[in-house]
Every structure is written in structure tokens, then in C-alpha cells.
Design a protein around this motif. Structure first.
Motif, PDB file in Angstrom:
ATOM      1  N   ARG A  33       1.073  -1.469  -0.258  1.00 55.34           N
ATOM      2  CA  ARG A  33      -0.209  -0.665   0.227  1.00 55.34           C
ATOM      3  C   ARG A  33       0.378   1.265  -0.510  1.00 55.34           C
ATOM      4  N   ALA A  34       2.122   0.990   0.865  1.00 52.49           N
ATOM      5  CA  ALA A  34       2.688   2.713   1.117  1.00 52.49           C
ATOM      6  C   ALA A  34       4.266   2.680  -0.147  1.00 52.49           C
ATOM      7  N   GLY A  35       3.772   1.597  -1.642  1.00 51.59           N
ATOM      8  CA  GLY A  35       4.730   1.910  -2.295  1.00 51.59           C
ATOM      9  C   GLY A  35       6.064   1.686  -2.363  1.00 51.59           C
ATOM     10  N   ARG A  36       6.156   0.500  -0.890  1.00 56.48           N
ATOM     11  CA  ARG A  36       8.019   0.349  -0.598  1.00 56.48           C
ATOM     12  C   ARG A  36       8.493  -1.224  -1.262  1.00 56.48           C
ATOM     13  N   PRO A  37       9.636  -1.451  -1.723  1.00 54.18           N
ATOM     14  CA  PRO A  37       9.155  -3.042  -1.740  1.00 54.18           C
ATOM     15  C   PRO A  37       9.650  -3.408  -0.967  1.00 54.18           C
ATOM     16  N   GLU A  38       8.065  -5.100  -1.711  1.00 52.44           N
ATOM     17  CA  GLU A  38       7.512  -5.788  -0.920  1.00 52.44           C
ATOM     18  C   GLU A  38       8.242  -6.649   0.248  1.00 52.44           C
ATOM     19  N   ARG A  39       8.396  -7.429   1.138  1.00 54.17           N
ATOM     20  CA  ARG A  39       9.190  -8.316   2.337  1.00 54.17           C
ATOM     21  C   ARG A  39       9.110  -9.344   1.590  1.00 54.17           C
ATOM     22  N   GLY A  40      10.021 -10.460   2.151  1.00 51.05           N
ATOM     23  CA  GLY A  40       9.994 -11.938   1.488  1.00 51.05           C
ATOM     24  C   GLY A  40       9.978 -12.910   2.592  1.00 51.05           C
ATOM     25  N   LEU A  41       8.213 -13.742   2.870  1.00 54.61           N
ATOM     26  CA  LEU A  41       7.830 -14.034   4.260  1.00 54.61           C
ATOM     27  C   LEU A  41       9.522 -15.057   5.201  1.00 54.61           C
ATOM     28  N   PHE A  42      10.345 -14.922   3.874  1.00 57.54           N
ATOM     29  CA  PHE A  42      11.513 -16.011   4.505  1.00 57.54           C
ATOM     30  C   PHE A  42      12.766 -15.402   4.168  1.00 57.54           C
ATOM     31  N   THR A  43      12.851 -14.132   3.042  1.00 60.69           N
ATOM     32  CA  THR A  43      13.972 -13.358   3.212  1.00 60.69           C
ATOM     33  C   THR A  43      14.045 -11.726   3.730  1.00 60.69           C
ATOM     34  N   GLY A  44      13.106 -11.100   4.368  1.00 57.50           N
ATOM     35  CA  GLY A  44      12.614 -10.165   4.695  1.00 57.50           C
ATOM     36  C   GLY A  44      12.824  -9.093   3.678  1.00 57.50           C
ATOM     37  N   ARG A  45      13.204  -7.795   3.541  1.00 59.12           N
ATOM     38  CA  ARG A  45      12.700  -6.825   2.705  1.00 59.12           C
ATOM     39  C   ARG A  45      13.007  -7.360   1.816  1.00 59.12           C
ATOM     40  N   GLY A  46      12.523  -7.218   0.777  1.00 66.04           N
ATOM     41  CA  GLY A  46      13.561  -7.556  -0.740  1.00 66.04           C
ATOM     42  C   GLY A  46      13.621  -5.858  -1.733  1.00 66.04           C
ATOM     43  N   SER A  47      14.592  -6.295  -2.728  1.00 69.48           N
ATOM     44  CA  SER A  47      14.883  -4.831  -3.411  1.00 69.48           C
ATOM     45  C   SER A  47      13.532  -5.095  -5.039  1.00 69.48           C
ATOM     46  N   LYS A  48      13.349  -3.461  -4.922  1.00 69.73           N
ATOM     47  CA  LYS A  48      12.105  -3.315  -6.081  1.00 69.73           C
ATOM     48  C   LYS A  48      13.009  -3.497  -7.582  1.00 69.73           C
ATOM     49  N   GLU A  49      12.164  -3.864  -8.342  1.00 70.85           N
ATOM     50  CA  GLU A  49      12.678  -4.763  -9.624  1.00 70.85           C
ATOM     51  C   GLU A  49      12.851  -3.786 -10.116  1.00 70.85           C
ATOM     52  N   ALA A  50      14.053  -3.078 -10.941  1.00 69.22           N
ATOM     53  CA  ALA A  50      14.268  -2.376 -11.618  1.00 69.22           C
ATOM     54  C   ALA A  50      13.708  -2.332 -12.938  1.00 69.22           C
ATOM     55  N   PRO A  51      12.468  -0.988 -13.221  1.00 70.77           N
ATOM     56  CA  PRO A  51      11.561  -1.463 -14.330  1.00 70.77           C
ATOM     57  C   PRO A  51      12.549  -2.266 -16.048  1.00 70.77           C
ATOM     58  N   ARG A  52      11.679  -2.702 -16.418  1.00 68.93           N
ATOM     59  CA  ARG A  52      12.102  -3.376 -18.172  1.00 68.93           C
ATOM     60  C   ARG A  52      12.057  -2.074 -18.822  1.00 68.93           C
ATOM     61  N   PRO A  53      13.721  -1.663 -19.926  1.00 67.82           N
ATOM     62  CA  PRO A  53      12.874  -0.855 -20.717  1.00 67.82           C
ATOM     63  C   PRO A  53      11.957  -1.364 -21.806  1.00 67.82           C
ATOM     64  N   ASP A  54      10.610  -0.199 -21.952  1.00 66.78           N
ATOM     65  CA  ASP A  54      10.053  -1.241 -23.340  1.00 66.78           C
ATOM     66  C   ASP A  54      10.766  -1.391 -24.339  1.00 66.78           C
ATOM     67  N   ASP A  55      10.253  -1.947 -25.509  1.00 68.53           N
ATOM     68  CA  ASP A  55      11.045  -2.139 -26.617  1.00 68.53           C
ATOM     69  C   ASP A  55      10.173  -1.703 -27.348  1.00 68.53           C
ATOM     70  N   ASP A  56       9.075  -1.675 -27.489  1.00 66.30           N
ATOM     71  CA  ASP A  56       8.669  -0.347 -28.303  1.00 66.30           C
ATOM     72  C   ASP A  56       9.148   1.510 -27.850  1.00 66.30           C
ATOM     73  N   ALA A  57       9.499   1.786 -26.943  1.00 59.90           N
ATOM     74  CA  ALA A  57       9.922   3.362 -27.154  1.00 59.90           C
ATOM     75  C   ALA A  57      11.330   3.277 -27.357  1.00 59.90           C
ATOM     76  N   PRO A  58      11.066   4.137 -28.132  1.00 62.12           N
ATOM     77  CA  PRO A  58      12.817   4.187 -28.717  1.00 62.12           C
ATOM     78  C   PRO A  58      14.022   5.243 -27.882  1.00 62.12           C
ATOM     79  N   ARG A  59      14.595   4.546 -28.519  1.00 63.24           N
ATOM     80  CA  ARG A  59      15.969   4.129 -28.105  1.00 63.24           C
ATOM     81  C   ARG A  59      17.001   5.718 -28.010  1.00 63.24           C
ATOM     82  N   ARG A  60      17.597   5.495 -26.778  1.00 63.98           N
ATOM     83  CA  ARG A  60      19.003   7.366 -26.775  1.00 63.98           C
ATOM     84  C   ARG A  60      19.910   7.202 -27.521  1.00 63.98           C
TER      85      ARG A  60
END
Length: 201
Positions: A33-60
Motif C-alpha cells: 500500500r505504501a509503494g515500498r519494496p515488498e518483504r519476502g516471507l522468509f528473506t525479509g524486505r526485498g529489493s524493488k525490481e528495476a523497470p525493464r525498458p520498453d522495446d517499443d520506446a525510442p532508444r536514445r
């Protein structure tokens, strides 16, 4: 082990595990709800996965800086081309000066300047020796264009046209000023001043 012995075992460790998992589940909901990285049931707070680049988006793409050698049109290149074309016309300009020397419509002082300019151009001893490619003729061209500008202003363009066998546009004051500026671009400022003085400008 008998059934009676199993019923006598304490239930506290199992309840503790249930309370622990319930707490982790509530924390995960709060993190979601707070938008924070979710915690795993066994591993504690996890790292938020980095967004993958959209293939359709123009590349710089990084643009490679343009080197001076890659520029198709540089001011210096254009000036040099204009100067080289005018240098090929120097024999025609010299014939023009010879005709102006004997024209009484040109003042005596201007005819003297014409003779001085012609002598400088044909002399092998210049401020820049003629044996130096390109630069050895640039000073001649600068002096010539400056002298012709004076003649057009004093004697008139029609007088010069009577002795000119080339393209009439080449004796336009705008064209003479452009060629004088292009030739002067390759000359030191001190030399430009001396040549202007020789041409009476």
C-alpha cells in the motif's frame, strides 16, 4: 511414541510460527500500500525490481561530436575555394590594370596606385614570397581587390568595364569586397593594414 505422549507436547512453538508469518504478511500488505519494496516471507524486505525498458520506446543514442574534418561546409573551406577561383583570374585582372594606367578618366594618383599594385603583384619579392603555395598569391589578391574597390569608387564601374573582358559581375563592389574579405582571412592583421595603405584605402 503413543498418542497420549503427542497430546502432552507443548503447542507454543507452532503458535509462535503462525504469529510470525501473520506479522510478515501484514508487513507485506503495508509495504504494498505504501509503494515500498515488498518483504519476502522468509528473506525479509526485498529489493524493488528495476523497470525493464520498453522495446517499443525510442532508444536514445549518443551523438558523436562532429570533428572539424567531418564538417562538409566550413567557412574557411568556402573562403579558400573563392580565393582559389579568383587567383586563377589574376592574369585577367592584370590586363585590366594595364588598360587603366593609360585611361585619362582615372586620376593620376589612382594610376600611380595601379602601377604600384601591378608592380607588387609581378615582383617575386613580396611580403609573402610567391614560391609559397596559396599564401604567396593571397596577398597579391588582397591588394588587387582593395585597389579595384578604390577605382570603382573614384573612377566608376563603367570605366573599369571598358577594359574588362571577364564576367561583369566580378567587378561588382559586393563581389570585390567579398573576395577582399576572403583573402584577408588568411593574412595577418598587420599585413592587411600595410596592403590597404598601399592601395590607398
Amino acid at each position: 511414541m503413543t498418542m497420549d505422549r503427542q497430546e502432552d507436547l507443548p503447542l507454543e512453538p507452532a503458535r509462535d510460527r503462525e504469529r510470525h508469518f501473520d506479522k510478515l504478511a501484514r508487513e507485506r500488505d503495508a509495504d504494498r500500500r505504501a509503494g515500498r519494496p515488498e518483504r519476502g516471507l522468509f528473506t525479509g524486505r526485498g529489493s524493488k525490481e528495476a523497470p525493464r525498458p520498453d522495446d517499443d520506446a525510442p532508444r536514445r543514442t549518443r551523438r558523436r561530436p562532429i570533428d572539424d574534418d567531418d564538417e562538409p561546409t566550413r567557412p574557411q573551406t568556402g573562403m579558400k575555394r573563392s580565393v582559389l577561383r579568383a587567383i586563377r583570374q589574376i592574369p585577367a585582372y592584370l590586363r585590366l590594370l594595364v588598360g587603366l594606367v593609360g585611361d585619362n578618366r582615372v586620376s593620376k594618383f589612382d594610376r600611380f596606385l595601379v602601377l604600384a599594385a601591378g608592380a607588387y603583384m609581378v615582383s617575386p619579392i613580396d611580403f609573402i614570397p610567391d614560391i609559397i603555395p596559396f599564401l604567396g598569391e593571397v596577398d597579391d589578391l588582397f591588394l588587387l581587390m582593395t585597389a579595384l574597390q578604390r577605382l570603382v569608387a573614384n573612377a566608376g564601374r563603367s570605366v573599369l568595364m571598358d577594359h574588362w573582358r571577364g564576367d561583369p559581375d566580378e567587378l561588382e563592389d559586393v563581389n570585390l569586397a567579398r573576395l577582399a574579405s576572403a583573402a584577408g582571412f588568411f593574412l595577418p592583421a598587420r599585413l592587411r593594414r600595410r596592403l590597404r595603405k598601399m592601395a590607398g584605402r
